[in-house]
Scaffold this motif. Structure first.
Motif, mmCIF file in Angstrom:
data_model
loop_
_atom_site.group_PDB
_atom_site.id
_atom_site.type_symbol
_atom_site.label_atom_id
_atom_site.label_comp_id
_atom_site.label_asym_id
_atom_site.label_seq_id
_atom_site.Cartn_x
_atom_site.Cartn_y
_atom_site.Cartn_z
ATOM 1 N N VAL A 62 -83.091 -16.960 -13.849
ATOM 2 C CA VAL A 62 -84.128 -17.465 -14.757
ATOM 3 C C VAL A 62 -85.530 -17.089 -14.295
ATOM 4 O O VAL A 62 -86.500 -17.345 -14.990
ATOM 5 C CB VAL A 62 -84.059 -18.990 -14.961
ATOM 6 N N TYR A 82 -88.192 -17.974 -17.818
ATOM 7 C CA TYR A 82 -87.966 -17.885 -19.254
ATOM 8 C C TYR A 82 -86.921 -18.883 -19.723
ATOM 9 O O TYR A 82 -86.162 -19.446 -18.940
ATOM 10 C CB TYR A 82 -87.530 -16.469 -19.649
ATOM 11 N N GLN A 83 -86.914 -19.044 -21.038
ATOM 12 C CA GLN A 83 -85.890 -19.831 -21.716
ATOM 13 C C GLN A 83 -85.610 -19.140 -23.043
ATOM 14 O O GLN A 83 -86.539 -18.729 -23.746
ATOM 15 C CB GLN A 83 -86.380 -21.253 -21.957
ATOM 16 N N ASP A 109 -93.878 -24.853 -14.064
ATOM 17 C CA ASP A 109 -93.160 -25.178 -15.293
ATOM 18 C C ASP A 109 -93.934 -24.601 -16.476
ATOM 19 O O ASP A 109 -94.965 -23.959 -16.295
ATOM 20 C CB ASP A 109 -92.963 -26.695 -15.427
#
Length: 136
Positions: A62, A82-83, A109
């Motif tokens: 991630v 990332y998401q 974050d």
């Protein structure tokens, strides 16, 4: 940067491909951004003009490190996380990326990525098998 995991040279398949989006952080730069992430390299363009090209490393699937090989900040690195979310109507995938400042530490974050000098982007790409088409 506090990352303890040995990097792998390739980003995960789920982030590879062409993505188109906008910056959403506080004080963002207006424009359309394209990021093309390959097996070993990535390119970021703004309004059709290349900003940088980079070698990509992955940490813990991630976290990404972009070692810039061209552009104004050549030789520096960007750290990002990332998401990804597939949209319920199956036309596009959404990728949210939080980037450090050039040469900076990884934001903690997404809230941290929203604050200058960090940058946060929301990118979209056509979902595999959809009728969506981005003009190049």
């Amino acid at each position: 940067t506090g990352l303890c995991v040995k990097p792998t040279p390739s980003p995960p398949k789920e982030v590879q491909g062409m993505w188109r989006g906008i910056a959403i952080n506080t004080g963002y730069v207006a424009g359309e951004f394209d990021i093309s992430i390959g097996n070993e390299t990535a390119t970021l363009s703004k309004d059709g003009v290349q900003v940088w090209e980079a070698e990509v490393e992955t940490y813990a699937n991630v976290y990404l490190r972009f070692k810039l090989t061209s552009g104004k900040h050549k030789g520096m690195a960007l750290n990002a996380f990332y998401q990804i979310a597939a949209q319920s109507f199956d036309q596009v995938d959404a990728l949210t990326m939080g980037f450090s400042a050039y040469g900076g530490d990884m934001p903690k974050d997404f809230n941290g990525a929203m604050a200058s000098p960090n940058t946060e982007y929301v990118f979209l790409r056509c979902h595999t098998g959809s009728k969506c088409k981005f003009a190049q």
